[in-house]
Design an enzyme around this catalytic site. Sequence first.
Site, short mmCIF file in Angstrom:
data_model
loop_
_atom_site.label_atom_id
_atom_site.label_comp_id
_atom_site.label_asym_id
_atom_site.label_seq_id
_atom_site.Cartn_x
_atom_site.Cartn_y
_atom_site.Cartn_z
N SER A 144 -1.88 -33.39 4.86
CA SER A 144 -2.01 -33.43 3.40
C SER A 144 -2.08 -34.88 2.95
CB SER A 144 -0.76 -32.77 2.80
OG SER A 144 -0.67 -33.01 1.41
N TYR A 201 8.55 -31.45 1.92
CA TYR A 201 7.16 -31.27 2.35
C TYR A 201 6.58 -32.60 2.83
CZ TYR A 201 2.22 -29.83 1.96
OH TYR A 201 0.89 -29.56 2.20
N1 LIG Z 1 -3.54 -26.13 -1.41
C1 LIG Z 1 -3.33 -27.42 -1.41
O1 LIG Z 1 -3.43 -28.07 -2.46
C2 LIG Z 1 -3.02 -28.14 -0.12
C3 LIG Z 1 -3.01 -29.54 -0.14
C4 LIG Z 1 -2.74 -30.22 1.04
C5 LIG Z 1 -2.50 -29.52 2.21
N2 LIG Z 1 -2.50 -28.15 2.19
C6 LIG Z 1 -2.21 -27.46 3.45
O2 LIG Z 1 -3.08 -26.37 3.59
C7 LIG Z 1 -2.49 -25.41 4.48
C8 LIG Z 1 -2.74 -24.02 3.93
O3 LIG Z 1 -2.09 -23.89 2.68
P1 LIG Z 1 -2.79 -23.18 1.43
O4 LIG Z 1 -3.05 -24.23 0.44
O5 LIG Z 1 -3.90 -22.30 1.86
O6 LIG Z 1 -1.56 -22.33 0.85
P2 LIG Z 1 -1.23 -20.76 0.95
O7 LIG Z 1 -2.28 -19.99 0.25
O8 LIG Z 1 0.17 -20.66 0.49
O9 LIG Z 1 -1.34 -20.46 2.50
C9 LIG Z 1 -0.35 -20.86 3.41
C10 LIG Z 1 -0.45 -20.00 4.64
O10 LIG Z 1 0.58 -20.43 5.56
C11 LIG Z 1 1.27 -19.27 5.96
N3 LIG Z 1 2.64 -19.49 6.41
C12 LIG Z 1 3.72 -19.87 5.71
N4 LIG Z 1 4.81 -19.83 6.48
C13 LIG Z 1 4.40 -19.42 7.70
C14 LIG Z 1 5.06 -19.15 8.94
N5 LIG Z 1 6.38 -19.27 9.09
N6 LIG Z 1 4.32 -18.72 9.99
C15 LIG Z 1 2.99 -18.56 9.87
N7 LIG Z 1 2.31 -18.78 8.74
C16 LIG Z 1 3.02 -19.20 7.67
C17 LIG Z 1 1.26 -18.37 4.74
O11 LIG Z 1 1.60 -17.05 5.11
P3 LIG Z 1 2.38 -16.05 4.09
O12 LIG Z 1 1.31 -15.50 3.18
O13 LIG Z 1 2.97 -15.02 4.98
O14 LIG Z 1 3.40 -16.86 3.36
C18 LIG Z 1 -0.20 -18.53 4.33
O15 LIG Z 1 -1.03 -17.74 5.14
C19 LIG Z 1 -1.04 -25.83 4.62
O16 LIG Z 1 -0.85 -26.50 5.85
C20 LIG Z 1 -0.83 -26.80 3.49
O17 LIG Z 1 0.18 -27.73 3.76
C21 LIG Z 1 -2.74 -27.46 1.05
#
Ligand SMILES: NC(=O)c1ccc[n+]([C@@H]2O[C@H](COP(=O)([O-])OP(=O)(O)OC[C@H]3O[C@@H](n4cnc5c(N)ncnc54)[C@H](OP(=O)(O)O)[C@@H]3O)[C@@H](O)[C@H]2O)c1
Length: 282
Positions: A133, A146
């Site tokens: 991130s 985080y």
């Molecule tokens: N969106 C942003 O602005 C942003 C910015 C920078 C980086 N990121 C990174 O992008 C990645 C994906 O996030 P997202 O934005 O798509 O958010 P999201 O929609 O909340 O997706 C997160 C995913 O991670 C899963 N997860 C959480 N805890 C877990 C565990 N213990 N074991 C396996 N899976 C788990 C969630 O599953 P559940 O549905 O079961 O909770 C969900 O499938 C993350 O690494 C995040 O740090 C996102």
Amino acid sequence: MEKSILITGCSSGIGHHVALGLRQRGYRVLATARKPEDVEHLEQQGFEACRLDLDDSDSIRQAVEWATRQTGGTLFALFNNGAFGQPGAIEDLSRDVLREQFETNLFGTHELTCRVLPIMRQQGYGRIIQHSSVLGLIALKYRGAYNASKFALEGLTDTLRLELRGSGIQVSLIDTGPVLSRFRENAYLKFKQNIDTQNSAHRRTYAAVERRLAAEGPHKKDPFTKRPEAVLVQVIKALEAPRARPRYYVTTPTWIFGILKRLLSSRALDQVLNAVSNRENR
Ligand SMILES: NC(=O)c1ccc[n+]([C@@H]2O[C@H](COP(=O)([O-])OP(=O)(O)OC[C@H]3O[C@@H](n4cnc5c(N)ncnc54)[C@H](OP(=O)(O)O)[C@@H]3O)[C@@H](O)[C@H]2O)c1
């Protein structure tokens, strides 16, 4: 060579979108999710799917065994995407809450990577993509847990990249800025679950933090928030470039902060980050 890829966190957001996009591009996507109902949903969408909870070593082991059974012992790539954000001021994070953040974002990701590496070493090639991130590059207030987990992922990955030189396995970090997903919604749940706002020195600011976390969708005026496609584009580069880059930046804020971090002193950068944090938590 079959282009198979194991992806974590495919229940929603970026993981789900990247799974769909890579399948469309001809990849064999092994999609994983934490909850059984999400695995079922992925199967209904035609994915080869399996449960993988990063907090559970057995489920990591079983998912890797499943993946290798599916592919006959090979795996082209791993996208370590699953993670969550635990908001809250540093002094309001209990040891257990901080540990939970690291269990998922770092330790689970590390364990999965270590289970996949022997397969890649054996075949003499592979790609590992770590979803970091902009908050793995710079810090913002009330995101300390985080921040710490993503800074740690950056450090772990930089070391891994050095150690894998010459192995045929290439490792990249994706440094993503604000992208539409369920991230904020999930972070708000963790905030309500784990932060004692009433007894905090930050009680007053928390009202604004909650407003931001509770806001639905992107801020209409926010020109910086991107759709998950922006991540997919960089994942494809990390998979297909003959020489994958160590880092891929996604969104303008990542570029801005990445450059400022290199140019400014820590004190000057603090001033910028303080102003940004104050603005977002007004
Ligand atoms: N969106 C942003 O602005 C942003 C910015 C920078 C980086 N990121 C990174 O992008 C990645 C994906 O996030 P997202 O934005 O798509 O958010 P999201 O929609 O909340 O997706 C997160 C995913 O991670 C899963 N997860 C959480 N805890 C877990 C565990 N213990 N074991 C396996 N899976 C788990 C969630 O599953 P559940 O549905 O079961 O909770 C969900 O499938 C993350 O690494 C995040 O740090 C996102």
